[in-house]
Design a protein around this motif. Structure first.
Motif, PDB file in Angstrom:
ATOM      1  N   ALA A 175       0.819  -1.217   0.000  1.00 39.37           N
ATOM      2  CA  ALA A 175       0.000   0.000   0.000  1.00 39.37           C
ATOM      3  C   ALA A 175       0.849   1.262   0.000  1.00 39.37           C
ATOM      4  O   ALA A 175       0.318   2.367   0.095  1.00 39.37           O
ATOM      5  CB  ALA A 175      -0.915  -0.007   1.225  1.00 39.37           C
ATOM      6  N   SER A 176       2.158   1.140  -0.107  1.00 40.32           N
ATOM      7  CA  SER A 176       3.076   2.282  -0.005  1.00 40.32           C
ATOM      8  C   SER A 176       3.881   2.456  -1.286  1.00 40.32           C
ATOM      9  O   SER A 176       3.849   1.617  -2.198  1.00 40.32           O
ATOM     10  CB  SER A 176       4.021   2.076   1.180  1.00 40.32           C
ATOM     11  N   LEU A 177       4.616   3.560  -1.331  1.00 42.93           N
ATOM     12  CA  LEU A 177       5.547   3.786  -2.435  1.00 42.93           C
ATOM     13  C   LEU A 177       6.763   2.880  -2.284  1.00 42.93           C
ATOM     14  O   LEU A 177       7.155   2.530  -1.168  1.00 42.93           O
ATOM     15  CB  LEU A 177       6.002   5.248  -2.445  1.00 42.93           C
ATOM     16  N   VAL A 192      10.635   6.857  -2.180  1.00 42.05           N
ATOM     17  CA  VAL A 192      10.603   7.592  -0.912  1.00 42.05           C
ATOM     18  C   VAL A 192      11.941   8.283  -0.680  1.00 42.05           C
ATOM     19  O   VAL A 192      12.004   9.453  -0.276  1.00 42.05           O
ATOM     20  CB  VAL A 192      10.269   6.651   0.260  1.00 42.05           C
ATOM     21  N   LEU A 193      13.038   7.581  -0.972  1.00 41.53           N
ATOM     22  CA  LEU A 193      14.374   8.168  -0.790  1.00 41.53           C
ATOM     23  C   LEU A 193      14.608   9.309  -1.772  1.00 41.53           C
ATOM     24  O   LEU A 193      15.200  10.337  -1.413  1.00 41.53           O
ATOM     25  CB  LEU A 193      15.438   7.085  -0.960  1.00 41.53           C
ATOM     26  N   LYS A 194      14.160   9.151  -3.011  1.00 44.35           N
ATOM     27  CA  LYS A 194      14.327  10.212  -4.000  1.00 44.35           C
ATOM     28  C   LYS A 194      13.534  11.457  -3.615  1.00 44.35           C
ATOM     29  O   LYS A 194      14.006  12.585  -3.783  1.00 44.35           O
ATOM     30  CB  LYS A 194      13.892   9.704  -5.384  1.00 44.35           C
ATOM     31  N   PHE A 195      12.333  11.251  -3.081  1.00 49.19           N
ATOM     32  CA  PHE A 195      11.523  12.383  -2.618  1.00 49.19           C
ATOM     33  C   PHE A 195      12.218  13.092  -1.460  1.00 49.19           C
ATOM     34  O   PHE A 195      12.279  14.327  -1.405  1.00 49.19           O
ATOM     35  CB  PHE A 195      10.144  11.894  -2.175  1.00 49.19           C
ATOM     36  N   GLY A 196      12.767  12.310  -0.515  1.00 44.16           N
ATOM     37  CA  GLY A 196      13.478  12.907   0.615  1.00 44.16           C
ATOM     38  C   GLY A 196      14.679  13.716   0.173  1.00 44.16           C
ATOM     39  O   GLY A 196      14.958  14.792   0.710  1.00 44.16           O
ATOM     40  N   LEU A 197      15.401  13.221  -0.840  1.00 44.80           N
ATOM     41  CA  LEU A 197      16.552  13.960  -1.373  1.00 44.80           C
ATOM     42  C   LEU A 197      16.110  15.274  -2.007  1.00 44.80           C
ATOM     43  O   LEU A 197      16.715  16.327  -1.770  1.00 44.80           O
ATOM     44  CB  LEU A 197      17.289  13.100  -2.395  1.00 44.80           C
ATOM     45  N   ALA A 198      15.053  15.220  -2.815  1.00 45.67           N
ATOM     46  CA  ALA A 198      14.560  16.436  -3.471  1.00 45.67           C
ATOM     47  C   ALA A 198      14.106  17.466  -2.440  1.00 45.67           C
ATOM     48  O   ALA A 198      14.355  18.672  -2.587  1.00 45.67           O
ATOM     49  CB  ALA A 198      13.415  16.093  -4.422  1.00 45.67           C
TER      50      ALA A 198
END
Length: 255
Positions: free
Chosen positions: A25-27, A32-38
């Motif tokens: 049910a999650s990404l 998630v790591l790429k979003f955190g980096l951005a």
């Protein structure tokens, strides 16, 4: 064509996060790591100090005189919590500009805004592309102002203090999650502290992955030409620089 291939095709046309996939049910962890980096890059862009000295050297190599000024926001924390202070000069800078007041046609301001990263990367390249148009238009330039802790409206305060007919402030835009280095330009005719947002023209997303320097320089030159002919900027001046009939035509101003 498979669904996967269709999404791959669409990714060529946008930096938006599309078809990220899922893990239960999650990404997926990688997304998630790429979003955190951005997100971290965007935060860093906002807090990165504005180092104006390298810009001063690059501008002087182009034959441009510079001045360094500061807003009334004494530090970054104050700047972020008190936008009003970023819109006006501190007293020392106001006194400096009073001694340099003239009647130049155009003032260029480089302000850190919400991304000094953008300013460091894009501003000199844009000015280099703009200079031939300024020469063609026959505009005189005030010293380029390097403005620390700057909001957009600080350009109007600086322009009024220096007596310029028009001001273009090149400023770091609010970082996005795919664009922490995007530059904006705001052009104002007859700058003064009482100007409001609707009296400025804006060119945004200036960066190699968005609006390239050469294209942005042409847009700004077109707006400058029309501003001096019509004696106005803002909502009454529509950007028609993309009209094919006008493309490449920026002519000397008759004054």
């Amino acid at each position: 064509m498979s669904t996967h291939d269709a999404w791959d095709l669409l990714r060529q046309f946008t930096d938006a996060r599309i078809a990220l996939g899922r893990s239960g049910a999650s990404l997926p962890t990688r997304e998630v790591l790429k979003f955190g980096l951005a997100h971290a890059q965007a935060r860093d862009a906002i807090h990165q100090p504005f180092d104006s000295e390298p810009l001063r050297g690059e501008l002087e190599a182009l034959g441009l005189e510079t001045l360094t000024v500061h807003s009334a926001a004494a530090d970054r924390d104050t700047y972020l919590h008190r936008p009003d202070l970023g819109r006006k000069l501190d007293e020392e800078s106001r006194a400096l500009l009073a001694r340099r007041k003239g009647n130049a046609d155009l003032l260029l301001v480089i302000g850190d805004g919400l991304s000094s990263h953008a300013v460091h990367r894009q501003s000199v390249g844009l000015i280099r592309a703009l200079l031939p148009y300024i020469e063609t238009l026959g505009l005189t330039l005030a010293p380029v102002a390097l403005a620390h802790q700057s909001r957009v409206a600080l350009g109007d305060d600086i322009g009024e203090a220096l007596g310029a007919k028009a001001v273009a402030i090149l400023i770091g835009e609010r970082p996005g999650l795919s664009s922490p280095d995007s530059l904006g330009v705001y052009l104002t005719w007859k700058p003064e502290r009482s100007r409001i947002e609707s009296e400025r023209n804006c060119i945004s997303n200036i960066r190699p992955e968005g609006l390239p320097w050469e294209a942005a320089a042409f847009k700004l030159a077109w707006l400058l030409e029309q501003a001096f002919l019509r004696r106005l900027t803002g909502v009454k001046l529509k950007d028609e620089s993309d009209n094919p009939a006008l493309h490449g035509k920026v002519k000397p101003l008759l004054r």
